[in-house]
Design a protein around this motif. Structure first.
Motif, short mmCIF file in Angstrom:
data_model
loop_
_atom_site.label_atom_id
_atom_site.label_comp_id
_atom_site.label_asym_id
_atom_site.label_seq_id
_atom_site.Cartn_x
_atom_site.Cartn_y
_atom_site.Cartn_z
N GLU A 183 40.10 59.71 47.44
CA GLU A 183 40.12 59.84 48.89
C GLU A 183 40.47 61.28 49.25
O GLU A 183 41.30 61.91 48.59
CB GLU A 183 41.18 58.91 49.49
CG GLU A 183 40.87 57.44 49.35
CD GLU A 183 41.95 56.58 49.99
OE1 GLU A 183 43.09 57.07 50.17
OE2 GLU A 183 41.67 55.41 50.30
N PHE A 185 41.39 63.72 52.73
CA PHE A 185 41.68 63.68 54.17
C PHE A 185 42.56 64.87 54.56
O PHE A 185 43.22 65.49 53.73
CB PHE A 185 42.34 62.35 54.57
CG PHE A 185 43.55 61.99 53.76
CD1 PHE A 185 44.83 62.29 54.20
CD2 PHE A 185 43.42 61.33 52.54
CE1 PHE A 185 45.94 61.95 53.45
CE2 PHE A 185 44.52 60.98 51.78
CZ PHE A 185 45.79 61.30 52.25
N TRP A 186 42.52 65.17 55.87
CA TRP A 186 43.31 66.25 56.45
C TRP A 186 44.44 65.64 57.28
O TRP A 186 44.27 64.59 57.90
CB TRP A 186 42.46 67.13 57.36
CG TRP A 186 41.35 67.86 56.69
CD1 TRP A 186 40.06 67.44 56.52
CD2 TRP A 186 41.40 69.17 56.13
NE1 TRP A 186 39.32 68.39 55.88
CE2 TRP A 186 40.11 69.48 55.63
CE3 TRP A 186 42.41 70.13 55.99
CZ2 TRP A 186 39.81 70.68 55.01
CZ3 TRP A 186 42.11 71.34 55.38
CH2 TRP A 186 40.83 71.61 54.89
N ARG A 187 45.58 66.36 57.33
CA ARG A 187 46.68 65.96 58.21
C ARG A 187 47.32 67.21 58.82
O ARG A 187 47.28 68.29 58.22
CB ARG A 187 47.74 65.18 57.44
CG ARG A 187 47.39 63.72 57.21
CD ARG A 187 48.49 62.98 56.52
NE ARG A 187 48.18 61.57 56.40
CZ ARG A 187 48.85 60.72 55.64
NH1 ARG A 187 49.87 61.15 54.93
NH2 ARG A 187 48.50 59.44 55.60
N GLN A 192 49.77 63.44 61.24
CA GLN A 192 48.64 62.81 61.90
C GLN A 192 47.33 63.16 61.19
O GLN A 192 47.08 64.31 60.85
CB GLN A 192 48.56 63.28 63.37
CG GLN A 192 47.46 62.63 64.19
CD GLN A 192 47.75 61.17 64.49
OE1 GLN A 192 48.90 60.77 64.57
NE2 GLN A 192 46.70 60.38 64.63
N CYS A 193 46.50 62.13 60.94
CA CYS A 193 45.21 62.38 60.31
C CYS A 193 44.28 63.12 61.25
O CYS A 193 44.23 62.84 62.46
CB CYS A 193 44.57 61.07 59.88
SG CYS A 193 45.33 60.33 58.42
N SER A 196 37.50 65.23 59.79
CA SER A 196 36.87 66.32 59.05
C SER A 196 35.50 66.63 59.65
O SER A 196 34.86 65.77 60.27
CB SER A 196 36.73 65.97 57.57
OG SER A 196 35.94 64.81 57.41
N CYS A 227 45.48 69.57 53.29
CA CYS A 227 44.36 68.87 52.65
C CYS A 227 44.93 68.03 51.52
O CYS A 227 45.60 68.55 50.61
CB CYS A 227 43.34 69.88 52.11
SG CYS A 227 41.98 69.11 51.18
N TYR A 228 44.66 66.72 51.59
CA TYR A 228 45.15 65.78 50.58
C TYR A 228 43.98 65.21 49.79
O TYR A 228 42.95 64.86 50.36
CB TYR A 228 45.89 64.61 51.24
CG TYR A 228 47.23 64.96 51.84
CD1 TYR A 228 48.41 64.77 51.12
CD2 TYR A 228 47.32 65.45 53.14
CE1 TYR A 228 49.64 65.07 51.67
CE2 TYR A 228 48.55 65.75 53.71
CZ TYR A 228 49.71 65.55 52.97
OH TYR A 228 50.93 65.85 53.52
N GLU A 239 48.06 68.10 47.12
CA GLU A 239 47.85 68.65 48.46
C GLU A 239 47.95 70.16 48.45
O GLU A 239 48.57 70.77 47.58
CB GLU A 239 48.89 68.09 49.44
CG GLU A 239 50.31 68.57 49.14
CD GLU A 239 51.31 68.08 50.15
OE1 GLU A 239 51.76 68.90 50.99
OE2 GLU A 239 51.65 66.87 50.11
#
Length: 273
Positions: A183, A185-187, A192-193, A196, A227-228, A239
């Motif tokens: 997976e 995703f950005w936070r 908070q997500c 992208s 960035c995770y 990250e």
């Protein structure tokens, strides 16, 4: 003087004349000679292996018994897809699939107690799937199913500034060497997500994944972002973060036709892992 010889077959008799005595034959039913009853036991849950490392696939007999003189076959989807074959107290490597040659070891330390585990060396993504541990014979067949899952944690994400786009800065996050597909995703700083802009996955010849994802940072957005990349199987993640001073975003002077002429020195960018 004549006597009778009687033969008794389930209530039927036959007689012959013999001098001096009578003999009666009784024939009893012979019980069926069933093979020894046993059960082949696997782990009962998926086994997880890390790419590049060794893994032991467990299998044993219940009740415990000596399996030295038995045939033990480890195979994949088909009986002929041999991962390892033990027969006549020897490893029969000539029957192995080519991708397993030199990579398996039949562990015999516990074979007298029914343990017939198999070591698989240098695990690859292609090793993932179902395996059968079987004891075939002429009159009896028992096997156990084992599921092998494969995973590996890739490199820490690398964040780079790609250019000016849609009134902000397009930032790219890359990481390679993952399996299975992770997976991404950005936070923001508060956790908070963030949506992208794009996400791309590439799978190399070795089966490992490289992930790429991008995001636009604008003057009004939170300029501290993370960035995770997470392995759902191993429940681990890596990250990286980027921080861009918001007051400097408005000072960007870019030629949309030649974005490489932008004076990026005006933007203070901090990266950390």
């Amino acid at each position: 003087m004549k006597m009778k010889l009687s033969s008794c077959f389930h209530g039927c008799t036959a007689s012959v004349s013999l001098p001096g005595f009578v003999i009666c034959f009784i024939i009893l039913p012979i019980p069926n000679l069933e093979p020894a009853q046993y059960t082949v036991i696997g782990p009962g849950h998926p086994v997880t292996a890390v790419v590049g490392e060794d893994i032991v696939l467990p299998c044993h007999l219940s009740p415990p018994m000596n399996a030295e003189n038995m045939e033990v076959r480890w195979f994949r989807s088909h009986f002929s897809s041999v991962v390892h074959l033990y027969r006549k107290e020897k490893d029969q490597t000539e029957f192995q699939m080519s991708e397993y040659l030199g990579r398996t070891e039949f562990l015999k330390d516990g074979i007298r107690n029914g343990s017939v585990a198999l070591r698989l060396r240098n695990v690859r993504p292609s090793d993932e799937g179902k395996y059968m541990c079987s004891f075939p014979s002429i009159s009896f067949f028992q096997d156990a199913l084992l599921e092998l899952k494969v995973a590996v944690i890739g490199a820490a994400p690398l964040i780079s500034v790609e250019g000016y786009q849609d009134g902000g800065i397009r930032v790219m996050c890359r990481s390679a060497g993952w399996y299975p597909e992770p997976e991404v995703f950005w936070r923001d700083l508060s956790g908070q997500c963030l949506p992208s802009l794009s996400e791309t996955k590439l799978q190399g010849h070795n089966g490992l994944f490289e992930m790429r994802t991008s995001i636009i940072i604008t003057e009004t957005s939170n300029q501290n972002i993370f960035c995770y990349i997470r392995s759902t199987l191993l429940r681990q993640e890596k990250e990286s973060a980027i921080s861009i001073a918001g007051q400097l975003l408005s000072k960007l002077q870019c030629d949309h036709q030649h974005t490489h002429t932008c004076n990026w020195l005006k933007v203070r960018i901090c990266l950390w892992q």
